[in-house]
Design a protein around this motif. Sequence first.
Motif, mmCIF file in Angstrom:
data_model
loop_
_atom_site.group_PDB
_atom_site.id
_atom_site.type_symbol
_atom_site.label_atom_id
_atom_site.label_comp_id
_atom_site.label_asym_id
_atom_site.label_seq_id
_atom_site.Cartn_x
_atom_site.Cartn_y
_atom_site.Cartn_z
ATOM 1 N N GLY A 142 0.828 -1.195 0.000
ATOM 2 C CA GLY A 142 0.000 0.000 0.000
ATOM 3 C C GLY A 142 0.864 1.246 0.000
ATOM 4 N N LYS A 143 0.248 2.397 0.254
ATOM 5 C CA LYS A 143 0.966 3.665 0.232
ATOM 6 C C LYS A 143 0.885 4.326 1.596
ATOM 7 C CE LYS A 143 0.255 4.307 -4.642
ATOM 8 N NZ LYS A 143 -0.380 5.027 -5.709
ATOM 9 N N PRO A 144 2.003 4.306 2.342
ATOM 10 C CA PRO A 144 2.010 4.982 3.635
ATOM 11 C C PRO A 144 1.757 6.471 3.462
ATOM 12 C CG PRO A 144 3.946 3.610 3.368
ATOM 13 C CD PRO A 144 3.253 3.645 2.051
ATOM 14 N N GLU A 145 1.162 7.072 4.461
ATOM 15 C CA GLU A 145 0.841 8.491 4.410
ATOM 16 C C GLU A 145 1.483 9.187 5.605
ATOM 17 O OE1 GLU A 145 -3.134 11.313 4.319
ATOM 18 O OE2 GLU A 145 -3.354 9.151 4.380
ATOM 19 N N VAL A 146 2.147 10.295 5.322
ATOM 20 C CA VAL A 146 2.731 11.107 6.373
ATOM 21 C C VAL A 146 2.077 12.479 6.299
ATOM 22 C CG1 VAL A 146 4.832 12.148 7.286
ATOM 23 C CG2 VAL A 146 4.927 9.871 6.263
ATOM 24 N N LYS A 147 1.509 12.904 7.396
ATOM 25 C CA LYS A 147 0.893 14.225 7.470
ATOM 26 C C LYS A 147 1.620 15.027 8.528
ATOM 27 C CE LYS A 147 -3.698 12.999 5.911
ATOM 28 N NZ LYS A 147 -5.118 13.035 6.159
ATOM 29 N N ALA A 148 1.814 16.300 8.247
ATOM 30 C CA ALA A 148 2.510 17.166 9.197
ATOM 31 C C ALA A 148 1.538 18.151 9.819
ATOM 32 C CB ALA A 148 3.625 17.913 8.494
ATOM 33 N N LYS A 149 1.797 18.453 11.082
ATOM 34 C CA LYS A 149 1.048 19.463 11.818
ATOM 35 C C LYS A 149 2.094 20.216 12.627
ATOM 36 C CE LYS A 149 -3.000 19.793 14.808
ATOM 37 N NZ LYS A 149 -3.974 19.021 15.558
ATOM 38 N N GLY A 150 2.552 21.330 12.086
ATOM 39 C CA GLY A 150 3.656 22.036 12.720
ATOM 40 C C GLY A 150 4.907 21.183 12.603
ATOM 41 N N ASN A 151 5.616 20.970 13.702
ATOM 42 C CA ASN A 151 6.826 20.143 13.679
ATOM 43 C C ASN A 151 6.533 18.680 14.013
ATOM 44 O OD1 ASN A 151 6.344 20.351 16.434
ATOM 45 N ND2 ASN A 151 8.508 20.562 16.950
ATOM 46 N N VAL A 152 5.261 18.289 13.959
ATOM 47 C CA VAL A 152 4.858 16.924 14.264
ATOM 48 C C VAL A 152 4.452 16.229 12.965
ATOM 49 C CG1 VAL A 152 3.237 15.475 15.547
ATOM 50 C CG2 VAL A 152 4.036 17.630 16.539
ATOM 51 N N GLN A 153 4.980 15.006 12.753
ATOM 52 C CA GLN A 153 4.607 14.207 11.590
ATOM 53 C C GLN A 153 3.868 12.967 12.057
ATOM 54 O OE1 GLN A 153 8.416 13.527 9.742
ATOM 55 N NE2 GLN A 153 8.062 15.189 8.304
ATOM 56 N N PHE A 154 2.766 12.666 11.395
ATOM 57 C CA PHE A 154 1.934 11.509 11.721
ATOM 58 C C PHE A 154 2.109 10.480 10.610
ATOM 59 C CE2 PHE A 154 0.153 15.186 13.693
ATOM 60 C CZ PHE A 154 -0.229 14.761 14.947
ATOM 61 N N TYR A 155 2.488 9.266 10.956
ATOM 62 C CA TYR A 155 2.724 8.216 9.977
ATOM 63 C C TYR A 155 1.573 7.209 10.035
ATOM 64 C CZ TYR A 155 4.696 4.258 7.604
ATOM 65 O OH TYR A 155 4.884 3.216 6.748
ATOM 66 N N ASP A 156 0.978 6.916 8.871
ATOM 67 C CA ASP A 156 -0.124 5.962 8.790
ATOM 68 C C ASP A 156 0.142 5.025 7.628
ATOM 69 O OD1 ASP A 156 -2.505 4.560 8.753
ATOM 70 O OD2 ASP A 156 -3.756 6.277 8.264
ATOM 71 N N SER A 157 0.288 3.737 7.924
ATOM 72 C CA SER A 157 0.555 2.745 6.875
ATOM 73 C C SER A 157 -0.676 2.504 6.010
ATOM 74 C CB SER A 157 1.015 1.427 7.495
ATOM 75 O OG SER A 157 -0.046 0.832 8.214
ATOM 76 N N GLY A 158 -1.848 2.912 6.488
ATOM 77 C CA GLY A 158 -3.069 2.694 5.732
ATOM 78 C C GLY A 158 -3.587 1.276 5.789
ATOM 79 N N ARG A 159 -3.037 0.490 6.700
ATOM 80 C CA ARG A 159 -3.419 -0.916 6.774
ATOM 81 C C ARG A 159 -4.865 -1.109 7.188
ATOM 82 N NH1 ARG A 159 -0.881 -5.778 10.230
ATOM 83 N NH2 ARG A 159 -2.311 -7.324 9.429
ATOM 84 N N PHE A 160 -5.264 -0.443 8.221
ATOM 85 C CA PHE A 160 -6.639 -0.538 8.701
ATOM 86 C C PHE A 160 -7.179 0.857 8.913
ATOM 87 C CE2 PHE A 160 -4.711 -4.504 10.266
ATOM 88 C CZ PHE A 160 -5.595 -5.417 9.710
ATOM 89 N N ASP A 161 -8.468 0.982 8.892
ATOM 90 C CA ASP A 161 -9.116 2.264 9.140
ATOM 91 C C ASP A 161 -9.413 2.365 10.634
ATOM 92 O OD1 ASP A 161 -10.311 4.709 8.763
ATOM 93 O OD2 ASP A 161 -12.254 3.847 8.225
ATOM 94 N N LEU A 162 -8.366 2.638 11.413
ATOM 95 C CA LEU A 162 -8.497 2.721 12.863
ATOM 96 C C LEU A 162 -8.129 4.129 13.326
ATOM 97 C CD1 LEU A 162 -6.911 -0.730 13.777
ATOM 98 C CD2 LEU A 162 -9.329 -0.124 13.750
ATOM 99 N N PRO A 163 -8.638 4.555 14.460
ATOM 100 C CA PRO A 163 -8.484 5.954 14.884
ATOM 101 C C PRO A 163 -7.156 6.268 15.593
ATOM 102 C CG PRO A 163 -9.879 4.800 16.433
ATOM 103 C CD PRO A 163 -9.560 3.830 15.332
ATOM 104 N N PHE A 164 -6.031 5.921 14.988
ATOM 105 C CA PHE A 164 -4.732 6.298 15.530
ATOM 106 C C PHE A 164 -3.685 6.168 14.432
ATOM 107 C CE2 PHE A 164 -5.660 1.906 16.699
ATOM 108 C CZ PHE A 164 -4.603 1.214 16.129
#
Length: 155
Positions: free
Chosen positions: A25-47
Amino acid sequence: MKKNQLIAGSALAAMVIGAGGAWAGKPEVKAKGNVQFYDSGRFDLPFSDGVRVGNVFYTAGEIGDAHGSDKVVSGGIVPESRQALENIKTTLKANGYALTDVVKCTVFLADIKEWPAFNEVYKEYFKKPYPARSAFGGTELAWNARMEIECIAAK
């Protein structure tokens, strides 16, 4: 246990193919200020699978879920622990970290009596000086897992 009954914080992140540790799949990295959130996209879970703040990376909890599956590997605490640590290793690698960068781990065990068996597997992945660590015994983990681990890495 159904997917909608997952305990918040139980990561089922690292969809890994084979021993190479490649992400599907395609991992997703989102930034919020100096914080980056990594999501592998494996499951649709709230974290997120992991979050980087500056040079510190926090993994979500990992159980020993089988590659490409929503089930833990069979065989109990030893194979589950190995798989969970492989999942942690993959999440770290995908974000530019390695197990040698881990400074703290928290371990949740469905049965604290399995702590010695977990420790033997843990020593396969971490060497002295070991990361700081806490371990807790509980009664039930997501998807009837025997253990869950989360780590903090820093560079």
